[in-house]
Design a protein around this motif. Structure first.
Motif, PDB file in Angstrom:
ATOM      1  N   LEU A 346       0.828  -1.205   0.000  1.00  0.00           N
ATOM      2  CA  LEU A 346       0.000   0.000   0.000  1.00  0.00           C
ATOM      3  C   LEU A 346       0.862   1.256   0.000  1.00  0.00           C
ATOM      4  O   LEU A 346       0.594   2.216  -0.739  1.00  0.00           O
ATOM      5  N   GLY A 347       1.922   1.265   0.819  1.00  0.00           N
ATOM      6  CA  GLY A 347       2.792   2.438   0.856  1.00  0.00           C
ATOM      7  C   GLY A 347       3.484   2.686  -0.473  1.00  0.00           C
ATOM      8  O   GLY A 347       3.646   3.838  -0.898  1.00  0.00           O
ATOM      9  N   GLY A 348       3.904   1.622  -1.158  1.00  0.00           N
ATOM     10  CA  GLY A 348       4.550   1.801  -2.449  1.00  0.00           C
ATOM     11  C   GLY A 348       3.613   2.357  -3.500  1.00  0.00           C
ATOM     12  O   GLY A 348       4.011   3.197  -4.308  1.00  0.00           O
ATOM     13  N   ILE A 349       2.362   1.919  -3.501  1.00  0.00           N
ATOM     14  CA  ILE A 349       1.407   2.429  -4.490  1.00  0.00           C
ATOM     15  C   ILE A 349       1.057   3.886  -4.198  1.00  0.00           C
ATOM     16  O   ILE A 349       0.914   4.704  -5.110  1.00  0.00           O
ATOM     17  N   VAL A 350       0.933   4.224  -2.925  1.00  0.00           N
ATOM     18  CA  VAL A 350       0.560   5.600  -2.556  1.00  0.00           C
ATOM     19  C   VAL A 350       1.718   6.555  -2.823  1.00  0.00           C
ATOM     20  O   VAL A 350       1.546   7.609  -3.455  1.00  0.00           O
ATOM     21  N   GLY A 357      -5.121   7.743  -3.228  1.00  0.00           N
ATOM     22  CA  GLY A 357      -6.440   7.223  -2.871  1.00  0.00           C
ATOM     23  C   GLY A 357      -6.487   5.710  -2.746  1.00  0.00           C
ATOM     24  O   GLY A 357      -7.575   5.143  -2.613  1.00  0.00           O
ATOM     25  N   ALA A 358      -5.333   5.032  -2.762  1.00  0.00           N
ATOM     26  CA  ALA A 358      -5.318   3.575  -2.695  1.00  0.00           C
ATOM     27  C   ALA A 358      -5.653   3.098  -1.285  1.00  0.00           C
ATOM     28  O   ALA A 358      -5.266   3.707  -0.281  1.00  0.00           O
ATOM     29  N   LEU A 359      -6.399   1.998  -1.210  1.00  0.00           N
ATOM     30  CA  LEU A 359      -6.762   1.365   0.061  1.00  0.00           C
ATOM     31  C   LEU A 359      -6.518  -0.129  -0.069  1.00  0.00           C
ATOM     32  O   LEU A 359      -6.489  -0.674  -1.172  1.00  0.00           O
ATOM     33  N   ILE A 360      -6.371  -0.782   1.062  1.00  0.00           N
ATOM     34  CA  ILE A 360      -6.236  -2.231   1.062  1.00  0.00           C
ATOM     35  C   ILE A 360      -7.113  -2.793   2.174  1.00  0.00           C
ATOM     36  O   ILE A 360      -7.079  -2.332   3.319  1.00  0.00           O
ATOM     37  N   VAL A 499      -7.614  -1.704  -3.541  1.00  0.00           N
ATOM     38  CA  VAL A 499      -8.523  -0.789  -4.235  1.00  0.00           C
ATOM     39  C   VAL A 499      -7.747   0.488  -4.542  1.00  0.00           C
ATOM     40  O   VAL A 499      -7.281   1.167  -3.619  1.00  0.00           O
ATOM     41  N   VAL A 500      -7.570   0.775  -5.833  1.00  0.00           N
ATOM     42  CA  VAL A 500      -6.857   1.977  -6.265  1.00  0.00           C
ATOM     43  C   VAL A 500      -7.889   2.947  -6.830  1.00  0.00           C
ATOM     44  O   VAL A 500      -8.565   2.652  -7.814  1.00  0.00           O
ATOM     45  N   ARG A 501      -7.985   4.119  -6.179  1.00  0.00           N
ATOM     46  CA  ARG A 501      -9.005   5.102  -6.569  1.00  0.00           C
ATOM     47  C   ARG A 501      -8.354   6.329  -7.204  1.00  0.00           C
ATOM     48  O   ARG A 501      -7.192   6.634  -6.957  1.00  0.00           O
ATOM     49  N   SER A 502      -9.132   7.018  -8.010  1.00  0.00           N
ATOM     50  CA  SER A 502      -8.696   8.280  -8.612  1.00  0.00           C
ATOM     51  C   SER A 502      -9.138   9.425  -7.712  1.00  0.00           C
ATOM     52  O   SER A 502     -10.341   9.602  -7.461  1.00  0.00           O
ATOM     53  N   VAL A 503      -8.180  10.184  -7.207  1.00  0.00           N
ATOM     54  CA  VAL A 503      -8.479  11.334  -6.346  1.00  0.00           C
ATOM     55  C   VAL A 503      -7.851  12.568  -6.968  1.00  0.00           C
ATOM     56  O   VAL A 503      -6.906  12.461  -7.762  1.00  0.00           O
ATOM     57  N   PRO A 504      -8.331  13.753  -6.642  1.00  0.00           N
ATOM     58  CA  PRO A 504      -7.802  14.983  -7.274  1.00  0.00           C
ATOM     59  C   PRO A 504      -6.309  15.193  -7.057  1.00  0.00           C
ATOM     60  O   PRO A 504      -5.631  15.769  -7.900  1.00  0.00           O
ATOM     61  N   SER A 505      -5.772  14.765  -5.939  1.00  0.00           N
ATOM     62  CA  SER A 505      -4.357  15.011  -5.639  1.00  0.00           C
ATOM     63  C   SER A 505      -3.422  13.958  -6.228  1.00  0.00           C
ATOM     64  O   SER A 505      -2.209  14.013  -5.976  1.00  0.00           O
ATOM     65  N   GLY A 506      -3.935  13.005  -6.979  1.00  0.00           N
ATOM     66  CA  GLY A 506      -3.095  11.938  -7.527  1.00  0.00           C
ATOM     67  C   GLY A 506      -3.388  11.678  -8.982  1.00  0.00           C
ATOM     68  O   GLY A 506      -4.082  12.454  -9.661  1.00  0.00           O
ATOM     69  N   PRO A 516       1.644  -1.634 -14.016  1.00  0.00           N
ATOM     70  CA  PRO A 516       2.669  -1.879 -12.983  1.00  0.00           C
ATOM     71  C   PRO A 516       2.074  -2.195 -11.612  1.00  0.00           C
ATOM     72  O   PRO A 516       2.698  -2.909 -10.826  1.00  0.00           O
ATOM     73  N   LEU A 517       0.873  -1.695 -11.331  1.00  0.00           N
ATOM     74  CA  LEU A 517       0.241  -2.016 -10.049  1.00  0.00           C
ATOM     75  C   LEU A 517      -0.137  -3.493 -10.006  1.00  0.00           C
ATOM     76  O   LEU A 517       0.015  -4.159  -8.973  1.00  0.00           O
ATOM     77  N   SER A 518      -0.642  -3.987 -11.129  1.00  0.00           N
ATOM     78  CA  SER A 518      -0.968  -5.412 -11.192  1.00  0.00           C
ATOM     79  C   SER A 518       0.280  -6.274 -11.033  1.00  0.00           C
ATOM     80  O   SER A 518       0.270  -7.294 -10.339  1.00  0.00           O
ATOM     81  N   ASN A 519       1.379  -5.834 -11.660  1.00  0.00           N
ATOM     82  CA  ASN A 519       2.637  -6.578 -11.504  1.00  0.00           C
ATOM     83  C   ASN A 519       3.128  -6.538 -10.066  1.00  0.00           C
ATOM     84  O   ASN A 519       3.626  -7.542  -9.538  1.00  0.00           O
TER      85      ASN A 519
END
Length: 706
Positions: A346-350, A357-360, A499-506, A516-519
């Motif tokens: 989670l930290g790497g994706i964020v 906006g990623a959550l796990i 769960v990877v979400r689209s947020v205004p700051s990202g 790459p997230l799937s990998n």
């Protein structure tokens, strides 16, 4: 050439006259070279043919002289004339050689005079051309001192005729140039001043005082020039002509050619020109064309620079993402807990990939996805989504696989999921450890009737998620019990839903940037497998493979640890040593597989009878040990009696016609404050168990407290 709109009459340039003169000079020089080459080749050929003819004539004449000498030797003792042969004429004895024959003595190769004399060739009516020869006889009478004869030169005359047919005119002359042997006497060949280039070679190699020689003329020797020199000269002339034409084109009329080329080029690029444009008009058109091309080039250059910068940024971002991917993969593979792997992912994706906006959501034991980053609007606790509810979009995604939702709120979902799905698009991917072992290797239930017992695909929980589950209107209670049972099974892998979400700051979630997230999620699955292997190794290191109890090594570490606690806190510590009675007889009667099942049954009975704080271990063979922390001797005796009763009442062969029972002998030793060593405590308890076995078995013996 055209200038403006008026046509000018072409004029001859002085340079053109110079080039013509150079071309004529080259032709004259070439003709002279050919003539000189022909003369040289003619001289060489005549010299070669003269030497060849001279050597053959020498060989013929010497052969005839030797034949004559042999014939003369045969007739030396005979005064009468010798008969004629095929080559040698009649030999007669005379007192002196006739003067009209102009005889001259022949020298040998060493310079000595031979008794052989050669005369001038003459023509006889019946024999043709012959060569008179004389032989000096030493010791003969004066009137018979010389033998005189002739030899035929018909063969030599035929050889000269063959040379003539080959185009080579040849004759034999004396020192004064008089013809001695001429096969074409009176012919068309004039041996005078016309053929001064003829060759001469001596005859008989200087053996005569008045030398004879071979005179030779080859009229057409110069015409037989080899093909290679002619080709070289022709190529040379062509190159010279081409060079002259090139010089004329390039340097004599450069302005006219340049103007014509520029005019054609400008016209081919779309500029409108009059029929005969002048230089100034063409220059203006060229300036306009260059200005237009300059602007187009600058625009193309800017586009290339922008494309290069964009590709450079993309490459840098790709390298950065690749570096972050490797760094995160390394950290996840070094983790030893599933929760730590999820946090690193989670930290790497964020932070690394720019998706704040990623959550796990981690899967709990009761079958919920627990999102610690989102709170329940009612209770304020972490948001929990039931995975058995078919109305949950996240639950359906978890069981079906990764999915990119462009508008997730338009799909059937639970109300509590709106806090997660309100930002679209949303990318969901399950993070599940993939097991690669049999169920029997992961569980100790021993239930061979289970269809997953021998399966290599441990996704046995998928049978509890039928197709009806993915219909949002289905009743959730139908699937709750079966799915919840899978979560509580130790075979079910550690899992979560990313769960990877689209947020205004990202970044905005797209199909391209989620690859790459799937990998990375696949690398997390591998890291979870490493964690599982590490946990399995830890369990295998401290547990017995047959019963699942602690092994001998862990037993000693546990008793050493508990004795230390007892000494520190002044607690009582008790130890039970349990020995199955007559177990060898049981193995011999029912077999070792039945014995293994019996040992597992005894282990399960020990788990049932012992407290949760007690430590149960397999000491070895059919011996077991139970450590009772903070237990008095009376309490230890109660546990031992309960174990003895449960084991004695258990039927160890359920399918047998009559019940089969086993008994145990138990020895107890209690330490009041841990003032004994682990070896002493085990020895005292084992001694008590031995006493119980010797006293009749199925007994409990308590060793005196130390």
């Amino acid at each position: 050439m055209t200038t403006g709109t008026a046509k000018q009459k072409p004029r001859v340039h002085p340079g053109e006259l110079l080039l013509v003169a150079i071309l004529v000079a080259n032709l004259v020089c070439g003709a002279g070279l050919i003539a000189a080459l022909r003369a040289d080749l003619t001289e060489e050929r005549i010299a070669h043919e003269s030497k060849l003819a001279s050597s053959k004539i020498d060989a013929f004449l010497w052969g005839k002289i030797l034949q004559f000498a042999s014939a003369a030797e045969e007739g030396r003792g005979n005064r009468k004339d010798a008969p004629a042969t095929a080559f040698v004429g009649p030999v007669s004895a005379v007192s002196d050689l006739p003067a009209e024959g102009r005889f001259q003595r022949v020298r040998s190769g060493s310079g000595e005079w031979l008794p052989v004399f050669v005369g001038t060739p003459r023509d006889l009516d019946q024999r043709g051309v012959v060569l008179p020869l004389g032989f000096l006889r030493n010791g003969a009478p004066t009137r018979e001192r010389f033998l005189l004869g002739t030899i035929s030169l018909a063969d030599l005359n035929g050889y000269l005729g063959d040379l003539k047919r080959r185009g080579i005119h040849c004759r034999i002359v004396d020192a004064g140039g008089n013809a001695l042997l001429d096969p074409e006497e009176g012919g068309t060949v004039r041996w005078g001043s016309v053929y001064r280039s003829g060759g001469r070679a001596s005859v008989l190699g200087g053996a005569l005082s008045r030398e004879w020689s071979v005179q030779m003329v080859i009229p057409d020797a110069g015409s037989q020039l080899p093909l290679l020199p002619q080709a070289v000269l022709a190529l040379f002339f062509l190159l010279n002509a081409g060079m002259l034409l090139f010089l004329r084109r390039r340097f004599i009329h450069p302005s006219e050619a340049a103007l014509e080329a520029i005019t054609n080029t400008v016209a081919s690029h779309g500029e409108l020109l009059p029929e005969s444009p002048g230089p100034r008009y063409v220059a203006g058109a060229v300036s306009s064309l260059l200005s237009r091309y300059r602007m187009e080039t600058e625009a193309e250059k800017r586009a290339i620079e922008e494309s290069f910068e964009r590709r450079t940024r993309e490459t840098a971002d790709s390298q950065k993402n690749l570096l972050a991917h490797h760094r995160l993969t390394k950290k996840m593979l070094q983790s030893r807990q599933a929760g730590e792997v999820f946090e690193i992912l989670l930290g790497g994706i964020v932070e690394g990939y720019g998706f704040p906006g990623a959550l796990i959501g981690k899967v709990s034991d009761d079958g919920h996805l627990v999102f610690h980053g989102e709170s329940d609007p009612v209770s304020g606790s972490p948001l929990r989504i039931p995975l058995w509810h078919p109305g949950s979009l996240l639950a359906r995604t978890f069981w079906s696989g990764n999915l990119l939702h462009a508008a997730p709120l338009d799909l059937p979902h639970l109300p509590e999921e709106e806090a997660i799905l309100d930002a679209s698009p949303v990318f969901c991917i399950p993070v599940v450890r993939t097991l690669k072992v049999h169920c029997a290797e992961a569980k100790n239930c021993g239930d061979r009737s289970c269809p997953s017992y021998y399966s290599e695909n441990l996704k046995c929980w998928m049978r509890h998620v039928p197709k009806d589950f993915f219909v949002p209107e289905a009743n959730p209670e139908i699937f709750r019990e079966a799915i919840s049972g899978c979560f509580r099974c130790e075979v079910f892998p550690s899992s979560a839903l990313l769960v990877v979400r689209s947020v205004p700051s990202g970044k905005i979630v797209t199909r391209e940037n989620v690859v790459p997230l799937s990998n990375l999620a696949s690398e997390a699955s591998l890291a979870l497998e490493v964690v599982s292997l590490y946990d399995s190794m830890k369990i295998m290191a401290v547990t017995d493979g047959l019963t699942g109890l602690f092994n001998h090594k862990e037993f000693y570490q546990a008793i050493r640890r508990e004795l230390e606690r007892a000494r520190r806190y002044q607690h009582t510590l008790s130890l039970l040593m349990i020995d199955v009675d007559d177990f060898k007889r049981f193995n011999d009667r029912f077999g070792h597989p039945a014995g293994d099942v019996a040992l597992r049954s005894v282990a399960n009975l020990l788990r049932i009878c012992a407290r949760t704080t007690d430590i149960i271990a397999r000491y070895g063979g059919e011996e077991f040990a139970v450590i009772l922390p903070e237990s008095t001797p009376a309490g230890a005796l109660m546990v031992a009696e309960r174990i003895k009763s449960e084991v004695a009442a258990h039927n160890f062969i359920p399918n047998a016609s009559i019940p089969v029972h086993l008994t145990v002998s138990i020895g107890i030793y209690s330490s009041v404050n841990g003032n004994v060593s682990e070896d002493q405590m085990v020895s005292f308890a084992d001694e008590a168990a031995y006493t119980a076995k010797k006293s009749g078995k199925n007994m409990v013996v308590v060793k005196a407290t130390g």
